[in-house]
Design a protein around this motif. Structure first.
Motif, PDB file in Angstrom:
ATOM      1  N   ALA A  38       0.709  -1.364  -0.050  1.00 11.44           N
ATOM      2  CA  ALA A  38      -0.083   0.047  -0.093  1.00 11.44           C
ATOM      3  C   ALA A  38       0.975   1.113  -0.063  1.00 11.44           C
ATOM      4  CB  ALA A  38      -0.939  -0.135   1.190  1.00 11.44           C
ATOM      5  N   LEU A  39       1.998   1.469   0.593  1.00 11.14           N
ATOM      6  CA  LEU A  39       2.856   2.408   0.802  1.00 11.14           C
ATOM      7  C   LEU A  39       3.788   2.771  -0.650  1.00 11.14           C
ATOM      8  CD1 LEU A  39       4.559   1.955   4.175  1.00 11.14           C
ATOM      9  CD2 LEU A  39       2.530   3.083   3.430  1.00 11.14           C
ATOM     10  N   ARG A  40       3.240   1.870  -1.606  1.00  8.17           N
ATOM     11  CA  ARG A  40       3.794   2.176  -3.027  1.00  8.17           C
ATOM     12  C   ARG A  40       3.059   3.448  -3.626  1.00  8.17           C
ATOM     13  NH1 ARG A  40       7.807  -1.031  -4.664  1.00  8.17           N
ATOM     14  NH2 ARG A  40       7.895  -3.285  -3.612  1.00  8.17           N
ATOM     15  N   LEU A  41       1.862   3.667  -2.977  1.00  6.04           N
ATOM     16  CA  LEU A  41       0.939   4.924  -3.477  1.00  6.04           C
ATOM     17  C   LEU A  41       1.535   6.084  -2.879  1.00  6.04           C
ATOM     18  CD1 LEU A  41      -2.286   2.935  -2.631  1.00  6.04           C
ATOM     19  CD2 LEU A  41      -1.663   3.621  -5.010  1.00  6.04           C
ATOM     20  N   VAL A  42       2.572   6.043  -1.804  1.00  4.71           N
ATOM     21  CA  VAL A  42       3.130   7.308  -1.311  1.00  4.71           C
ATOM     22  C   VAL A  42       4.217   7.953  -2.035  1.00  4.71           C
ATOM     23  CG1 VAL A  42       4.103   8.263   0.917  1.00  4.71           C
ATOM     24  CG2 VAL A  42       2.187   6.362   0.866  1.00  4.71           C
ATOM     25  N   PRO A  43       4.003   8.866  -2.575  1.00  9.38           N
ATOM     26  CA  PRO A  43       5.293   9.646  -3.284  1.00  9.38           C
ATOM     27  C   PRO A  43       6.419  10.039  -2.295  1.00  9.38           C
ATOM     28  CG  PRO A  43       3.732  11.469  -2.967  1.00  9.38           C
ATOM     29  CD  PRO A  43       3.088  10.211  -2.614  1.00  9.38           C
ATOM     30  N   GLY A  44       7.391   9.551  -3.148  1.00  4.63           N
ATOM     31  CA  GLY A  44       8.680   9.456  -2.173  1.00  4.63           C
ATOM     32  C   GLY A  44       9.014   8.378  -1.257  1.00  4.63           C
ATOM     33  N   MET A  45       8.269   7.427  -1.143  1.00  4.13           N
ATOM     34  CA  MET A  45       8.480   6.414  -0.243  1.00  4.13           C
ATOM     35  C   MET A  45       9.211   5.235  -0.903  1.00  4.13           C
ATOM     36  SD  MET A  45       7.582   5.401   2.742  1.00  4.13           S
ATOM     37  CE  MET A  45       6.383   6.423   3.238  1.00  4.13           C
ATOM     38  N   GLU A  46      10.241   4.701  -0.361  1.00  5.81           N
ATOM     39  CA  GLU A  46      11.266   3.743  -0.913  1.00  5.81           C
ATOM     40  C   GLU A  46      10.825   2.330  -0.124  1.00  5.81           C
ATOM     41  OE1 GLU A  46      13.401   3.349  -3.203  1.00  5.81           O
ATOM     42  OE2 GLU A  46      13.747   5.357  -3.676  1.00  5.81           O
ATOM     43  N   ILE A  47      10.389   1.302  -1.119  1.00  7.91           N
ATOM     44  CA  ILE A  47      10.040   0.069  -0.680  1.00  7.91           C
ATOM     45  C   ILE A  47      10.952  -0.926  -1.443  1.00  7.91           C
ATOM     46  CG2 ILE A  47       8.190  -1.779  -0.434  1.00  7.91           C
ATOM     47  CD1 ILE A  47       7.096   1.605  -1.093  1.00  7.91           C
ATOM     48  N   TYR A 560      10.286  13.604  -7.147  1.00  7.55           N
ATOM     49  CA  TYR A 560      11.922  13.850  -7.607  1.00  7.55           C
ATOM     50  C   TYR A 560      12.762  14.028  -6.541  1.00  7.55           C
ATOM     51  CZ  TYR A 560      15.889  15.896  -9.884  1.00  7.55           C
ATOM     52  OH  TYR A 560      17.116  16.417 -10.165  1.00  7.55           O
ATOM     53  N   LEU A 561      13.748  13.207  -6.259  1.00  9.41           N
ATOM     54  CA  LEU A 561      14.729  13.280  -5.096  1.00  9.41           C
ATOM     55  C   LEU A 561      16.121  13.279  -5.588  1.00  9.41           C
ATOM     56  CD1 LEU A 561      15.156  12.725  -2.092  1.00  9.41           C
ATOM     57  CD2 LEU A 561      15.115  10.404  -2.443  1.00  9.41           C
ATOM     58  N   GLN A 562      16.839  14.304  -4.858  1.00  9.45           N
ATOM     59  CA  GLN A 562      18.186  14.428  -5.045  1.00  9.45           C
ATOM     60  C   GLN A 562      18.811  14.098  -3.692  1.00  9.45           C
ATOM     61  OE1 GLN A 562      20.440  14.815  -7.327  1.00  9.45           O
ATOM     62  NE2 GLN A 562      19.696  15.811  -9.174  1.00  9.45           N
ATOM     63  N   ASN A 563      19.592  12.877  -3.885  1.00  8.20           N
ATOM     64  CA  ASN A 563      20.498  12.268  -2.553  1.00  8.20           C
ATOM     65  C   ASN A 563      21.910  13.030  -2.749  1.00  8.20           C
ATOM     66  OD1 ASN A 563      22.326  10.792  -1.257  1.00  8.20           O
ATOM     67  ND2 ASN A 563      20.562   9.462  -0.460  1.00  8.20           N
ATOM     68  N   HIS A 564      22.435  13.902  -1.899  1.00  8.21           N
ATOM     69  CA  HIS A 564      23.744  14.318  -2.235  1.00  8.21           C
ATOM     70  C   HIS A 564      24.571  14.829  -0.861  1.00  8.21           C
ATOM     71  CE1 HIS A 564      21.536  18.430  -3.339  1.00  8.21           C
ATOM     72  NE2 HIS A 564      20.892  17.771  -2.186  1.00  8.21           N
ATOM     73  N   ASP A 565      25.640  15.058  -1.157  1.00  6.80           N
ATOM     74  CA  ASP A 565      26.730  15.302   0.111  1.00  6.80           C
ATOM     75  C   ASP A 565      26.783  14.251   1.254  1.00  6.80           C
ATOM     76  OD1 ASP A 565      27.219  17.489  -1.224  1.00  6.80           O
ATOM     77  OD2 ASP A 565      25.310  18.672   0.009  1.00  6.80           O
ATOM     78  N   ALA A 566      26.287  12.834   0.773  1.00  3.52           N
ATOM     79  CA  ALA A 566      26.335  11.791   1.576  1.00  3.52           C
ATOM     80  C   ALA A 566      27.740  11.475   2.078  1.00  3.52           C
ATOM     81  CB  ALA A 566      25.843  10.604   1.274  1.00  3.52           C
ATOM     82  N   THR A 567      28.191  11.373   3.341  1.00  5.47           N
ATOM     83  CA  THR A 567      29.479  11.078   3.678  1.00  5.47           C
ATOM     84  C   THR A 567      29.792   9.654   3.902  1.00  5.47           C
ATOM     85  OG1 THR A 567      28.697  11.125   6.255  1.00  5.47           O
ATOM     86  CG2 THR A 567      29.605  13.152   5.196  1.00  5.47           C
ATOM     87  N   ASN A 568      28.756   8.693   3.819  1.00 10.85           N
ATOM     88  CA  ASN A 568      28.749   7.335   3.760  1.00 10.85           C
ATOM     89  C   ASN A 568      28.010   6.883   2.794  1.00 10.85           C
ATOM     90  OD1 ASN A 568      28.542   4.673   4.753  1.00 10.85           O
ATOM     91  ND2 ASN A 568      29.271   4.879   6.614  1.00 10.85           N
ATOM     92  N   SER A 576      16.099   6.616  -5.119  1.00 16.31           N
ATOM     93  CA  SER A 576      15.433   6.544  -6.338  1.00 16.31           C
ATOM     94  C   SER A 576      15.187   8.064  -6.878  1.00 16.31           C
ATOM     95  CB  SER A 576      14.048   5.825  -6.578  1.00 16.31           C
ATOM     96  OG  SER A 576      14.067   4.493  -6.446  1.00 16.31           O
ATOM     97  N   ARG A 577      15.649   8.705  -7.843  1.00 15.89           N
ATOM     98  CA  ARG A 577      15.645   9.981  -8.182  1.00 15.89           C
ATOM     99  C   ARG A 577      14.135  10.178  -8.759  1.00 15.89           C
ATOM    100  NH1 ARG A 577      20.463  11.329 -11.692  1.00 15.89           N
ATOM    101  NH2 ARG A 577      21.420  11.126  -9.719  1.00 15.89           N
ATOM    102  N   HIS A 578      13.572   9.255  -9.388  1.00 16.58           N
ATOM    103  CA  HIS A 578      12.369   9.317  -9.838  1.00 16.58           C
ATOM    104  C   HIS A 578      11.407   8.166  -9.527  1.00 16.58           C
ATOM    105  CE1 HIS A 578      13.930  12.408 -12.893  1.00 16.58           C
ATOM    106  NE2 HIS A 578      14.697  11.410 -13.064  1.00 16.58           N
ATOM    107  N   SER A 579      10.372   8.361  -8.737  1.00 15.75           N
ATOM    108  CA  SER A 579       9.466   7.395  -8.326  1.00 15.75           C
ATOM    109  C   SER A 579       8.005   7.954  -8.547  1.00 15.75           C
ATOM    110  CB  SER A 579       9.654   6.865  -6.754  1.00 15.75           C
ATOM    111  OG  SER A 579       9.465   8.115  -5.931  1.00 15.75           O
TER     112      SER A 579
END
Length: 674
Positions: A38-47, A560-568, A576-579
């Motif tokens: 069901a949580l796949r209906l949520v924008p930005g949720m990673e499953i 649309y997500l940008q994951n940046h400046d991760a130290t690990n 996912s940049r797009h979901s």
């Protein structure tokens, strides 16, 4: 109207956050049969489904190994397990047919529910006993060994309304697992839930919830020396009592108390070289792991302390005394069973002072404890005190200001405070813009702060020095002293609500900065958690739904997500940049209906593949002569890729993957309401 974001009942135009609402009708129309799906209906949720019973879920992702930054409530009771900082998604003690709706606050909600609601919160609201029929039964059967049966009874005894639900669920999982080398990741669970709503007079009510779930979760493989699989036998039991008293039409008091016990029995047979169980080697590893590994490799270690050199000499002498038996396998039973207990008491006061002022304040205490000879040595306990509040103030009719905060005192991690400041301005009766600034956190769990991790082998054969209970030389102890993970979140949002067309559109842009993260991979051979991690998450999300007519509805979500400046690098393994998802439903006479939906994610994480799925559900509804309401449906599901990789391990395992044998999956369901 939603309750989750601030604990105040507010319209979507006034809440200081983006909210996704998933209704029971949506679940039924689109053939969704589990909370994780069901949580796949949520924008930005990673499953991520690592194995049949092992879901890794987090809003905006992060580390796929142990997602720990999102809270889950079931009728106000937290299902988050603070001892090991996780949510056991596969064995939540609620049947999908008992779900009335799911409210997801997409953004940090520590200001309302404290640590562990750092990125988002999922609130699962069950059907009230008075809203169910006298009886209900459902069966389903599908591909990959999926089968389920549910029976629910509803009754009124005096003034009390009762709902009792018992369900049985079987899921065969994937068809092959890289870690298992075969199909070994199925799940078999039995759930029982009793909810009682009891009036205590004209102004007071009691709501009692009792739940239990138990079964078998197959584990593809953990131990390189394993002879049998380390399958887990979960057993969770909880009970909650909520007392509500309406002091006046504008004043309500609520007291909630609950107790929850999680048990997992997990043992398996394994074999390792006898040398791995020497007590002298265990003592050396505790003092200097590098020295112990050097000794096992047949080399003389150098560079340590005088004490390290003395322990090494003792270990080398013990190895020589074993002679050729050092490499002979010793077999026995390993065990990593655990018990987690928690109880919680909370009082909440809600008042409407005027058309301009409303507020909620409260306080509570929670204690969680656990025992595990493997993870904790013996047992551990932690007590947490908290206070919270949220004020809604309207200086003018079109402007709603929300000021909230949550303070907590944790025996292991100290004090934290999570504030929120937000403003919602109504441009028109149908359009609202909002701004929210929030700080949140996640306190380290007991294992991160107090781990004393080692493995004992029972019934060892051959016995070592006359003892059949021996201990593996590797061990880990937490350095302690960790502080809370932190987030600073800024969000701009826009809401369009046109009830005459059933149109609801919500858009938001966000900038989340996460610091003090505990990002390290915590494992027996390398247990060194620190607060040195950081990552920045920015992007936009849009969700829309519309009822085009009484028999047509559509929805669309995109993130649309940008994951940046991760130290690990581990903070980029679930990303996912797009979901998003899109779906349409229609009914076309004689009780027939059909829906189609697509769910997709680009899978930009380290070792993560893209995800895509198309679902088509055909439904038929009818009433029998005895007025029973019968519903039948068939869902056909097509996967874009039947193989999923979900983590790139730079060790011996390489990229971990799981595979279905076919792209096509089918699921048939029959429901009967009496």
């Amino acid at each position: 109207m939603v309750l989750t974001p601030t604990r105040l009942r507010q319209s979507l135009q006034d809440v200081p956050a983006a909210v996704t609402i998933i209704t029971a009708d949506m679940l039924k129309r689109f053939g969704i049969r589990t909370i994780p799906e069901a949580l796949r209906l949520v924008p930005g949720m990673e499953i991520t489904r690592a194995s049949g019973p092992d879901y890794r879920i987090n809003y905006h992702g992060g580390s796929v190994l142990v997602p720990r930054r999102m809270n889950v409530l079931i009728d106000g009771v937290s299902a988050y397990q603070p001892l090991f900082a996780r949510v056991d998604w596969s064995s939540l003690p609620i049947a999908i047919d008992d779900v009335e709706r799911i409210e997801i606050t997409r953004g940090s909600n520590s200001a309302a529910y404290g640590p562990n609601s750092m990125l988002a919160i999922v609130n699962i609201i069950s059907r009230h006993p008075r809203d169910v029929g006298r009886a209900f039964a459902a069966i389903e059967k599908g591909s990959n060994g999926v089968a389920a049966a549910t029976v629910r009874l509803g009754a009124a005894i005096g003034d009390a309304d009762l709902r009792l639900t018992i369900s049985r669920e079987v899921d065969g999982g994937y068809d092959s697992q890289q870690r298992a080398g075969a199909d070994h990741d199925s799940q078999r669970l039995t759930r029982a839930n009793l909810r009682v709503a009891l009036p205590l007079g004209p102004a007071s009510t009691a709501d009692i919830n009792i739940g239990h779930v138990e079964g078998v979760r197959e584990v593809p493989g953990v131990d390189s020396g394993g002879v049998t699989y380390p399958d887990a036998l979960p057993q969770d039991t909880y009970a909650s009592l909520t007392l509500t008293h309406n002091v006046a039409a504008t004043h309500q008091l609520q007291v909630r108390a609950y107790s929850w016990v999680d048990r997992i029995q997990q043992s398996w047979s394994t074999c390792y070289p006898t040398a791995f169980f020497l007590p002298e080697l265990f003592n050396l590893y505790r003092a200097n792991p590098r020295y112990a590994n050097e000794v096992l490799a047949g080399r003389a270690p150098t560079g340590g302390s005088v004490q390290d050199d003395a322990l090494a000499a003792t270990a080398i002498a013990a190895l020589r005394a074993l002679g050729t038996a050092a490499r002979t396998p010793t077999c026995g039973t390993a065990d990593q069973s655990l018990v987690q207990r928690r109880w919680d008491v909370e009082i909440q006061d809600t008042q409407v002072l005027s058309e301009q002022f409303r507020f909620v304040v409260g306080a509570g205490v929670r204690q969680h404890s656990g025992s595990s000879a493997t993870y904790l040595g013996t047992a551990a306990r932690n007590t947490i005190w908290r206070a919270f509040g949220n004020l809604e103030y309207r200086p003018i009719p079109d402007l709603a200001l929300n000021l909230g905060g949550y303070g907590e005192r944790d025996e292991l991690s100290g004090s934290t405070f999570s504030p929120r400041l937000a403003a919602n301005y109504r441009l028109t009766d149908q359009q609202t813009v909002r701004f929210a600034w929030t700080r949140g956190n996640r306190t380290p769990d007991v294992q991160e702060q107090r781990a004393d991790w080692s493995y004992t082998l029972y019934d060892a054969n051959p016995a070592l020095r006359g003892s059949s209970t021996i201990r593996l030389y590797q061990s880990a102890q937490s350095p302690g002293g960790l502080t809370a993970e932190r987030i600073r979140s800024v969000e701009f949002g826009y809401l369009l609500n046109v009830p005459s067309y059933g149109l609801l559109l919500d858009a938001k842009a966000f900038d989340d900065r996460l610091t003090n993260l505990i990002s390290e991979k915590l494992q027996l051979s390398s247990f060194a958690p620190t607060n040195s991690g950081a990552v920045r998450l920015t992007g936009v999300e849009v969700q829309a739904s519309a009822a085009l007519a009484s028999n047509w509805s559509v929805f669309a979500n995109y993130a649309y997500l940008q994951n940046h400046d991760a130290t690990n690098a581990l903070e980029t393994t679930q990303y996912s940049r797009h979901s998003g998802s899109v779906g349409v439903w229609t009914s076309f006479g004689a009780g027939w209906s059909i829906s189609a939906a697509y769910f997709g994610a680009s899978g930009n994480g380290l070792g993560q593949t893209a995800y895509g799925r198309t679902d088509i559900t055909l439904g038929k509804s009818l009433r029998t002569v005895g007025q029973q309401h019968v519903e039948a449906s068939l869902t056909a599901r097509r996967l874009d890729n039947p193989e999923q990789t979900y983590f790139r391990d730079f060790g011996a395992n390489g990229t971990l993957k799981a595979t279905y044998s076919s792209r096509l999956q089918l699921l048939g369901q029959i429901r009967v309401n009496f």
